[in-house]
Design a protein around this motif. Structure first.
Motif, short mmCIF file in Angstrom:
data_model
loop_
_atom_site.label_atom_id
_atom_site.label_comp_id
_atom_site.label_asym_id
_atom_site.label_seq_id
_atom_site.Cartn_x
_atom_site.Cartn_y
_atom_site.Cartn_z
N ARG A 39 0.77 -1.24 0.10
CA ARG A 39 0.13 -0.01 0.00
C ARG A 39 0.60 1.24 0.15
O ARG A 39 1.98 1.11 0.72
CB ARG A 39 -0.84 -0.08 1.28
N LEU A 40 0.44 2.32 -0.72
CA LEU A 40 1.46 3.49 -0.57
C LEU A 40 0.77 4.40 0.46
O LEU A 40 1.64 5.23 0.84
CB LEU A 40 1.22 4.08 -2.10
N SER A 41 -0.66 4.72 0.32
CA SER A 41 -1.02 5.86 1.19
C SER A 41 -1.40 5.42 2.59
O SER A 41 -2.27 5.31 3.31
CB SER A 41 -2.15 6.41 0.63
N TYR A 42 0.04 4.98 3.24
CA TYR A 42 0.15 4.51 4.65
C TYR A 42 1.51 4.64 5.15
O TYR A 42 2.14 4.39 4.49
CB TYR A 42 -0.49 3.10 4.68
N PRO A 43 1.60 4.99 6.64
CA PRO A 43 3.06 5.33 7.01
C PRO A 43 3.78 3.69 7.29
O PRO A 43 3.88 3.37 8.65
CB PRO A 43 2.94 5.95 8.41
N GLY A 44 3.80 3.06 6.40
CA GLY A 44 4.50 1.64 6.33
C GLY A 44 5.88 1.76 5.44
O GLY A 44 6.35 2.64 4.86
N VAL A 45 6.43 0.56 5.37
CA VAL A 45 7.55 0.29 4.29
C VAL A 45 6.94 -0.34 3.07
O VAL A 45 6.28 -1.33 3.08
CB VAL A 45 8.59 -0.81 4.98
N LEU A 46 7.42 0.55 2.06
CA LEU A 46 7.15 -0.16 0.56
C LEU A 46 7.17 -1.63 0.46
O LEU A 46 8.17 -2.21 1.00
CB LEU A 46 7.50 0.57 -0.64
N ASP A 47 6.37 -2.25 -0.11
CA ASP A 47 6.29 -4.04 -0.21
C ASP A 47 7.74 -4.17 -1.22
O ASP A 47 8.34 -5.41 -0.58
CB ASP A 47 5.43 -4.57 -0.91
N THR A 48 7.93 -3.75 -2.04
CA THR A 48 9.38 -4.10 -2.76
C THR A 48 10.53 -3.93 -1.90
O THR A 48 11.48 -4.65 -1.86
CB THR A 48 9.42 -3.38 -4.17
N VAL A 49 10.67 -2.79 -1.17
CA VAL A 49 11.62 -2.64 -0.05
C VAL A 49 11.61 -3.67 0.90
O VAL A 49 13.00 -4.14 1.09
CB VAL A 49 11.54 -1.23 0.49
N ALA A 50 10.59 -3.83 1.48
CA ALA A 50 10.72 -4.94 2.49
C ALA A 50 11.06 -6.29 1.95
O ALA A 50 11.78 -6.85 2.64
CB ALA A 50 9.20 -5.19 3.13
N LEU A 51 10.76 -6.73 0.88
CA LEU A 51 10.91 -7.95 0.03
C LEU A 51 12.44 -8.00 -0.20
O LEU A 51 12.99 -8.91 -0.19
CB LEU A 51 9.90 -8.12 -1.08
N ALA A 52 12.95 -6.97 -0.57
CA ALA A 52 14.39 -6.86 -1.07
C ALA A 52 15.10 -7.25 0.35
O ALA A 52 16.33 -7.86 0.03
CB ALA A 52 14.69 -5.51 -1.67
N ALA A 53 14.75 -6.60 1.40
CA ALA A 53 15.33 -6.67 2.60
C ALA A 53 15.49 -7.89 3.11
O ALA A 53 16.28 -8.55 3.53
CB ALA A 53 15.18 -5.63 3.66
N ALA A 54 14.20 -8.71 2.82
CA ALA A 54 14.18 -10.06 3.38
C ALA A 54 14.74 -10.93 2.33
O ALA A 54 15.51 -11.93 3.11
CB ALA A 54 12.56 -10.38 3.18
N ALA A 55 15.09 -10.66 1.34
CA ALA A 55 15.78 -11.57 0.34
C ALA A 55 17.06 -11.52 0.72
O ALA A 55 17.71 -12.65 0.63
CB ALA A 55 15.74 -10.98 -1.20
N GLY A 56 17.55 -10.46 1.09
CA GLY A 56 19.06 -10.11 1.49
C GLY A 56 19.37 -10.95 2.94
O GLY A 56 20.61 -11.31 3.23
N ALA A 57 18.34 -10.95 3.84
CA ALA A 57 18.60 -11.45 5.01
C ALA A 57 18.16 -12.81 5.24
O ALA A 57 18.49 -13.37 6.24
CB ALA A 57 17.70 -10.60 6.19
#
Length: 285
Positions: A39-57
């Motif tokens: 979701r864009l219009s909400y104070p969270g972390v963008l899904d692509t960013v979260a998934l990229a971070a998860a991929a690296g971890a």
């Protein structure tokens, strides 16, 4: 039935640094997949960013956008983002897409909620062309590295007959909304029927979502209420009431989804407390 866990990327005001640590802990615990809420219009972390971070971890756990609002993205940009996440993860990514139900997420001047269903279909065709290494109009070269996986799996969401038929025609399966096993069962059966009618071999991949809270149920419900509040009091209250609170409620929901033939259930956190990973693992794994 496989059991996955969501990332807390759209828990309101989530500390972003929680995401990679949460992902690593979920992999160690033995969950099948990590999912993101888009979701864009909400104070969270963008899904692509979260998934990229998860991929690296992580190294082995599956990754899925559950779900991403594809129509708010330019298709060439999203195709490249998805290819990158899939490549970094070593081919562990599934693209889960939905049309989006909130007009405030369409923030770009080029994005418009009107006509988004037809646009989703043409966008998926564009994604696959880009993943195959074709050069899009106006570009000087392909957009993704040679060796990019051309058949990244796609699951579609939705809650109407057109959505069920669309999933059967152009996707690898379907993601049921977080509306409970009875409602999702109807969607699953409709997708199975449509899959046969269009002559697809095998069976669709069927995934379901359910919210959970263990450590602090009241805050978990409040967070879900806040997330859905733009849809009005009735929607927000129903969503908050649907949070599975405590091990007993979660266990009952897991059994119900297994009973309707769910291939994978993703339990979506309503709290950003990393302790929720271990609590859920103790309850369901």
């Amino acid at each position: 039935m496989k059991i996955g866990i969501g990332l807390p990327n759209q828990v309101r005001d989530v500390p972003p640094a929680v995401v990679p640590a949460w992902a690593a802990q979920a992999e160690r615990a033995g969950f099948s997949s990590l999912g993101s809420v888009g979701r864009l219009s909400y104070p969270g972390v963008l899904d692509t960013v979260a998934l990229a971070a998860a991929a690296g971890a992580t190294r082995t756990i599956g990754l899925i956008s559950s779900i991403m609002i594809g129509a708010v993205w330019p298709p060439v940009l999203l195709a490249k983002e998805v290819a990158g996440i899939d490549g970094v993860s070593g081919g562990r990514f599934t693209l889960g897409l939905g049309l989006g139900g909130r007009t405030d997420d369409f923030l770009s001047e080029d994005a418009n909620p009107r006509g988004r269903a037809a646009r989703m279909e043409s966008d998926i065709e564009e994604y696959r062309r880009i993943w195959r290494g074709e050069t899009p109009p106006g570009a000087a070269s392909p957009l993704v590295p040679a060796g990019t996986r051309a058949d990244i799996p796609i699951l579609l969401g939705g809650q109407n007959p057109k959505a069920y038929r669309r999933a059967a025609r152009i996707a690898d399966g379907f993601i049921g909304a977080s509306t409970g096993p009875a409602a999702v069962a109807e969607g699953f059966e409709a997708v199975r029927t449509a899959w046969r009618e269009v002559g697809r071999a095998g069976s669709p991949r069927l995934m379901a979502l359910a919210y959970y809270a263990i450590g602090d149920p009241d805050t978990g419900r409040a967070n879900v209420y806040a997330y859905y509040s733009s849809g009005g009091e009735e929607m927000a209250s129903a969503a908050a009431a649907g949070v599975n609170c405590g091990a007993d409620a979660i266990g009952s929901t897991v059994r119900a989804f297994a009973g309707i033939g769910t291939d994978e259930l993703l339990l979506v956190p309503t709290l950003a407390d990393p302790g929720e990973v271990a609590r859920l693992a103790d309850a369901v794994l």
